[in-house]
Design an enzyme around this catalytic site. Structure first.
Site, PDB file in Angstrom:
ATOM      1  N   LYS A  36      22.905  23.787  59.431  1.00 27.63           N
ATOM      2  CA  LYS A  36      24.246  23.237  59.667  1.00 27.63           C
ATOM      3  C   LYS A  36      24.223  22.300  60.879  1.00 27.63           C
ATOM      4  O   LYS A  36      23.277  22.331  61.683  1.00 27.63           O
ATOM      5  CB  LYS A  36      25.230  24.382  59.906  1.00 27.63           C
ATOM      6  CG  LYS A  36      24.914  25.227  61.139  1.00 27.63           C
ATOM      7  CD  LYS A  36      25.711  26.522  61.147  1.00 27.63           C
ATOM      8  CE  LYS A  36      25.390  27.342  62.380  1.00 27.63           C
ATOM      9  NZ  LYS A  36      25.878  28.728  62.236  1.00 27.63           N
ATOM     10  N   TYR A  94      29.071   9.739  91.100  1.00 27.54           N
ATOM     11  CA  TYR A  94      30.499  10.018  91.282  1.00 27.54           C
ATOM     12  C   TYR A  94      30.703  11.212  92.202  1.00 27.54           C
ATOM     13  O   TYR A  94      30.020  12.225  92.089  1.00 27.54           O
ATOM     14  CB  TYR A  94      31.151  10.328  89.929  1.00 27.54           C
ATOM     15  CG  TYR A  94      31.087   9.186  88.956  1.00 27.54           C
ATOM     16  CD1 TYR A  94      31.759   7.999  89.212  1.00 27.54           C
ATOM     17  CD2 TYR A  94      30.345   9.300  87.778  1.00 27.54           C
ATOM     18  CE1 TYR A  94      31.705   6.936  88.310  1.00 27.54           C
ATOM     19  CE2 TYR A  94      30.289   8.249  86.865  1.00 27.54           C
ATOM     20  CZ  TYR A  94      30.973   7.070  87.142  1.00 27.54           C
ATOM     21  OH  TYR A  94      30.911   6.037  86.249  1.00 27.54           O
TER      22      TYR A  94
END
Ligand SMILES: *Cc1c(COP(=O)(O)O)cnc(C)c1O
Length: 420
Positions: free
Chosen positions: A89, A313
């Protein structure tokens, strides 16, 4: 990021293409002489070309077929050669749906595949994948006829599936199906405590070819045993002496820890791809797996920081002495976890280097140290088998995330290269 694939497929549906055109593996003749031909899967389309080109800096995923083979062998040994219904999956846990299925198909133990989304089941058949393809998710009304025509095995679990599926399939007999029993997950399946009359009705309808029955464990050790009893009790009572129904329950965790649940077939996912499901140290000691993929890119910048210079950041890193840093063009948009700033390392050459500063969408910065031991163009492995520091289970541990997330959040649009 797990929704990217849905959006992508939705886009295709919106374009009026109802089935993914996935060509069968193409034997290319375009590989330059001397290079190793490897297969390349990109957005579900398959071609063959050389491994990550030498001038590619952007991230890619290497898939190691020999690691897949090793892991299949581990599952085979742990389960005494039980048939394997390989769970692929979510883009085969990030490795690439179709190519992974083709590779796994080569092993006789792998008798079939399990997916959750109807479009994945159809894409596998369209790509020529044979054997059982079990849809463990819902088959919506509009998809039933296509699924049955493609010989996809449906999961029976809704009260009205007995009437709904044959009506939508336009067929009254022989619809391939497995019964899905809910024995305690309360997620999917018919609740075991009211499964018996439902199952009798399903069988009496004569519409289905019932090849199998399955359940999913909560992976809580004591309760798994209770679930196994619930499952086998219901199925034993339903045994009418007719064609036997193959029972399967064990995912990777059960493969390692619950031999009683190996039953007629096992249903692992992550272990096939080299991730330890629950207790990595213990599982490695029992039977070591090999991570079958690596997230790699090439260094795009090497620079020297002065004391006081900051990184990324929020400036969470400030150099207290001169030091070299390197920038890698891969980030959280590619599937590398933001939590990597809390102690993860990246392998470049034979060494590993700490991630410093916030992980951004498409960049990661590592500290190289006093000497510039890394150069622009060097290959970096952010996740993979190269070193224990970048092993998916280790990265999951230091980033306080799940190894399942690391696999399944790999950006599906990155190119996959399949090393022989
Ligand atoms: C995902 C899944 C599996 C495989 O689980 P792993 O832990 O990856 O081995 C098996 N069964 C069901 C129902 C699943 O959803």
């Amino acid at each position: 990021m797990s929704i990217d694939r849905r959006i992508f497929l939705g886009g295709i549906a919106a374009a009026g293409i109802t089935r993914l055109a996935v060509p069968a593996v193409v034997r290319g003749d375009s590989s330059p002489a001397g290079s190793t031909p490897v297969r390349h899967e990109h957005d579900g389309r398959t071609t063959e070309r050389a491994a990550a080109p030498a001038d590619r800096f952007d991230p890619w995923i290497d898939v190691d077929r020999s690691a897949l083979e090793h892991n299949v062998d581990v599952v085979r040994r742990l389960t005494n050669g039980r048939p394997i219904l390989a769970v692929i999956k979510n883009n085969a846990y990030g490795l690439g749906l179709v190519m992974t299925a083709h590779h796994l198909s080569r092993y006789p133990e792998v008798t079939g595949f399990a997916v959750v989304k109807p479009e994945d089941a159809i894409a596998l058949r369209d790509a020529g994948v044979r054997g059982t393809i079990l849809l463990m998710g819902m088959a919506p009304d509009e998809a039933v006829a296509d699924l049955v025509a493609a010989d996809v095995t449906l999961s029976l679990y809704l009260d009205d599936d007995r009437e709904r599926l044959p009506a939508r399939a336009g067929r009254r007999t022989g619809i391939p199906a497995h019964v899905y029993l809910d024995t305690g997950m309360s997620r999917m399946g018919i609740p075991y405590h009211r499964a018996r009359p439902w199952l009798s009705d399903v069988r009496a309808s004569g519409a289905f070819r019932l090849d199998g029955a399955f359940t999913a464990f909560t992976e809580e050790a004591d309760f798994d045993r209770e679930q196994l009893t619930r499952f086998t009790d219901v199925m034993r009572s339903a045994d009418d002496g007719g064609t036997p129904i193959a029972l399967h329950a064990a995912s990777s965790n059960g493969v390692y820890h619950l031999p009683d649940a190996h039953l007629d077939m096992v249903r692992p996912g992550i272990a096939l791809f080299g991730g330890y499901p629950s207790r990595p140290t213990e599982e490695r000691a029992l039977a070591p797996l090999l991570p079958a993929f690596a997230l790699r890119c090439r260094v795009v910048r090497v620079e020297r920081l002065r004391p006081g210079d900051s990184v990324s950041y929020g400036r969470s890193y400030v150099a207290d002495r001169p030091t070299w840093i390197a920038t890698l063009p891969a980030g959280h948009a590619d599937g590398y976890p933001r939590g990597a700033v809390n102690g993860a390392r990246v392998a470049i050459g034979t060494r590993t280097y700490p991630v410093i500063g916030a992980v951004s969408a498409s960049h990661v910065i590592v500290e190289i140290g006093a000497d510039a031991t890394v150069a622009v163009g060097d290959v970096a492995t952010l996740i993979g088998p190269d070193h224990l520091d970048v092993h998916p289970n280790e990265l999951a541990r230091v980033t306080d995330s799940s190894v399942y997330d690391l696999f399944m959040h790999l950006n599906p649009s990155l190119p996959r290269y399949y090393a022989p």
